[in-house]
Write an enzyme that holds these catalytic residues in place. Structure first.
Site, short mmCIF file in Angstrom:
data_model
loop_
_atom_site.label_atom_id
_atom_site.label_comp_id
_atom_site.label_asym_id
_atom_site.label_seq_id
_atom_site.Cartn_x
_atom_site.Cartn_y
_atom_site.Cartn_z
N ARG A 215 7.48 6.31 -1.68
CA ARG A 215 6.23 7.03 -1.88
C ARG A 215 6.46 8.51 -2.15
O ARG A 215 5.50 9.26 -2.33
CB ARG A 215 5.42 6.91 -0.61
CG ARG A 215 4.10 6.22 -0.77
CD ARG A 215 3.55 6.08 0.62
NE ARG A 215 2.16 5.83 0.61
CZ ARG A 215 1.64 4.62 0.77
NH1 ARG A 215 2.40 3.57 0.94
NH2 ARG A 215 0.34 4.47 0.79
N ARG B 71 -6.00 10.36 1.45
CA ARG B 71 -4.90 9.48 0.98
C ARG B 71 -4.72 9.58 -0.53
O ARG B 71 -3.60 9.57 -1.04
CB ARG B 71 -5.19 8.02 1.39
CG ARG B 71 -4.98 7.78 2.88
CD ARG B 71 -5.67 6.53 3.37
NE ARG B 71 -5.21 5.32 2.74
CZ ARG B 71 -5.90 4.17 2.74
NH1 ARG B 71 -7.09 4.10 3.35
NH2 ARG B 71 -5.41 3.12 2.15
N LYS C 262 -2.21 -3.43 -4.38
CA LYS C 262 -0.78 -3.72 -4.20
C LYS C 262 -0.59 -4.95 -3.29
O LYS C 262 0.19 -5.84 -3.60
CB LYS C 262 -0.04 -2.53 -3.59
CG LYS C 262 -0.08 -1.27 -4.45
CD LYS C 262 0.74 -0.15 -3.86
CE LYS C 262 0.20 0.40 -2.55
NZ LYS C 262 -1.14 1.02 -2.66
N ARG D 235 -13.32 -3.36 2.68
CA ARG D 235 -12.10 -4.14 2.98
C ARG D 235 -12.08 -4.51 4.46
O ARG D 235 -12.37 -3.71 5.33
CB ARG D 235 -10.85 -3.33 2.67
CG ARG D 235 -9.59 -4.00 3.23
CD ARG D 235 -8.32 -3.46 2.66
NE ARG D 235 -8.09 -2.07 2.94
CZ ARG D 235 -7.04 -1.40 2.45
NH1 ARG D 235 -6.17 -2.00 1.68
NH2 ARG D 235 -6.89 -0.13 2.74
N ARG E 43 -9.59 -0.96 8.71
CA ARG E 43 -8.50 -0.03 9.00
C ARG E 43 -9.07 1.34 9.36
O ARG E 43 -10.04 1.79 8.75
CB ARG E 43 -7.56 0.08 7.78
CG ARG E 43 -6.54 -1.02 7.76
CD ARG E 43 -5.71 -1.10 6.50
NE ARG E 43 -5.24 0.16 5.95
CZ ARG E 43 -4.45 0.22 4.87
NH1 ARG E 43 -4.04 -0.89 4.27
NH2 ARG E 43 -4.07 1.39 4.39
P1 G5P Z 1 -0.39 1.37 2.95
O1 G5P Z 1 -0.74 0.30 3.89
O2 G5P Z 1 0.73 1.19 2.02
P2 G5P Z 1 -2.05 2.20 0.74
O3 G5P Z 1 -2.99 3.32 0.99
O4 G5P Z 1 -0.95 2.49 -0.18
O5 G5P Z 1 -1.72 1.72 2.20
P3 G5P Z 1 -3.64 -0.05 0.66
O6 G5P Z 1 -4.81 0.68 1.24
O7 G5P Z 1 -2.90 -1.02 1.53
O8 G5P Z 1 -2.64 0.96 0.06
P4 G5P Z 1 -3.50 -1.84 -1.58
O9 G5P Z 1 -2.51 -2.67 -0.84
O10 G5P Z 1 -3.06 -1.15 -2.84
O11 G5P Z 1 -4.18 -0.77 -0.64
O12 G5P Z 1 -4.77 -2.69 -1.97
P5 G5P Z 1 -5.32 -4.11 -1.40
O13 G5P Z 1 -5.40 -4.09 0.08
O14 G5P Z 1 -4.63 -5.23 -2.08
O15 G5P Z 1 -6.80 -4.05 -2.01
C1 G5P Z 1 -7.73 -3.12 -1.51
C2 G5P Z 1 -9.09 -3.83 -1.29
O16 G5P Z 1 -9.62 -4.15 -2.55
C3 G5P Z 1 -8.99 -5.17 -0.51
O17 G5P Z 1 -10.16 -5.31 0.28
C4 G5P Z 1 -8.96 -6.23 -1.63
O18 G5P Z 1 -9.47 -7.49 -1.18
C5 G5P Z 1 -9.89 -5.56 -2.64
N1 G5P Z 1 -9.67 -5.90 -4.04
C6 G5P Z 1 -8.50 -6.15 -4.70
N2 G5P Z 1 -8.74 -6.38 -6.00
C7 G5P Z 1 -10.08 -6.27 -6.19
C8 G5P Z 1 -10.95 -6.40 -7.33
O19 G5P Z 1 -10.51 -6.68 -8.47
N3 G5P Z 1 -12.27 -6.18 -7.09
C9 G5P Z 1 -12.78 -5.88 -5.86
N4 G5P Z 1 -14.10 -5.68 -5.75
N5 G5P Z 1 -11.99 -5.76 -4.77
C10 G5P Z 1 -10.68 -5.94 -4.94
O20 G5P Z 1 -0.11 2.71 3.76
C11 G5P Z 1 -0.98 3.15 4.77
C12 G5P Z 1 -0.47 4.43 5.37
O21 G5P Z 1 0.83 4.19 5.96
C13 G5P Z 1 1.68 5.32 5.77
C14 G5P Z 1 0.81 6.40 5.14
O22 G5P Z 1 0.21 7.13 6.17
C15 G5P Z 1 -0.23 5.57 4.38
O23 G5P Z 1 -1.42 6.29 4.13
N6 G5P Z 1 2.79 4.91 4.90
C16 G5P Z 1 3.78 5.71 4.50
N7 G5P Z 1 4.03 7.03 4.74
C17 G5P Z 1 5.12 7.55 4.16
N8 G5P Z 1 5.95 6.85 3.35
C18 G5P Z 1 5.73 5.54 3.10
N9 G5P Z 1 6.57 4.85 2.29
C19 G5P Z 1 4.62 4.92 3.68
N10 G5P Z 1 4.11 3.67 3.63
C20 G5P Z 1 3.00 3.67 4.36
MG MG Z 2 -1.73 -2.62 1.13
#
Ligand code: G5P
Ligand code: MG
Length: 223
Positions: free
Chosen positions: A93, A171, A19, A127, A160
């Protein structure tokens, strides 16, 4: 070229589905303001605000923060950008959060990144994040120019606290039980667009083409 009218979008997908990575490309290409709920929470934790201190243990344990706290937080940010087009990442979410958003704004489109859980588990163990800006790197996919340091500020990167394998499993479970119902909510409203795959570079051209059909780009394509 500029976007002709205000466009409001949400990007969804399991933890680690890309995302943040795809949002950065959308913001750069189409000029939407990127609002990431997780980045806002982590910035509060880094700055040791009252909100950050209250939410830290919840986030570190892989649980969702309370709906009322999140809805107030994000809606107040959105009110401050009433005249801008935006893309929200990480909110809503839960169905309750979707209803709170709906009460305030009508969402034009919801982009869902459908990436298998096994792919996600591998990615999150490698990451590295610049916690203040939310910029993300990956040792295999998009490594920083200097290992361990942010490309823009030169500051050290961190892993993280919620990227440990046990917390990632929690998660993903929270995503299945609390967030997947939101997909149905938006499907029934006719605004859900699903993009499936295991590689962001293969998913991105489809997302970009879809948004091209709705928006004018502001810049050249990103590679
Ligand atoms: P977050 O911060 O919203 P998540 O768990 O939804 O966290 P996250 O972990 O931030 O999502 P993302 O943004 O979907 O993941 O993914 P990203 O960071 O872009 O990519 C992940 C990794 O993969 C990176 O290292 C990237 O470089 C790599 N990557 C990407 N594409 C590729 C690929 O094609 N190949 C490879 N090899 N690598 C790749 O929320 C965190 C916490 O905050 C709270 C909750 O506690 C949540 O758990 N929270 C909420 N709680 C309630 N309601 C809400 N609305 C909330 N929002 C946050
Ligand atoms: Mg993210």
């Amino acid at each position: 070229m500029v976007i002709q009218r205000i466009f409001r979008a949400v990007i969804m997908g399991p933890p680690g589905s890309g995302k943040g990575t795809v949002s950065a490309r959308i913001a750069k290409t189409f000029g939407l303001k990127h609002v990431s709920s997780g980045d806002i929470l982590r910035a509060n934790i880094e700055a040791q605000t009252e909100l950050g201190l209250l939410m830290k243990s919840c986030i570190d344990q892989g649980q969702l923060a309370p709906d009322d706290v999140m809805s107030r937080l994000i809606l107040s940010d959105l009110r401050a950008m009433d005249r801008s087009s935006w893309l929200i990442d990480g909110f809503p979410r839960t169905v309750s959060q979707s209803e709170a958003l709906d009460d305030a704004y009508s969402v034009d489109t919801v982009i869902n990144l459908n990436v298998p859980f096994e792919t996600i588990k591998q990615r999150l163990s490698s990451r590295w994040t610049h916690l203040l800006s939310g910029r993300v790197y990956n040792v295999d996919f998009n490594p920083p120019k200097v290992p361990g340091f942010d490309d823009v500020t030169g500051e050290p990167l961190a892993q993280r606290d919620d990227d440990t394998p046990e917390t990632v499993t929690r998660r993903l479970k929270a995503y299945q039980t609390q967030t997947e119902p939101v997909l149905e909510y938006y499907r029934s409203k006719g605004v859900l667009e699903i993009f499936s795959g295991t590689e962001t570079n293969k998913i991105w051209p489809h997302v970009e083409a879809f948004l091209h059909s709705k928006l004018s780009p502001i810049k050249q394509k990103v590679s």
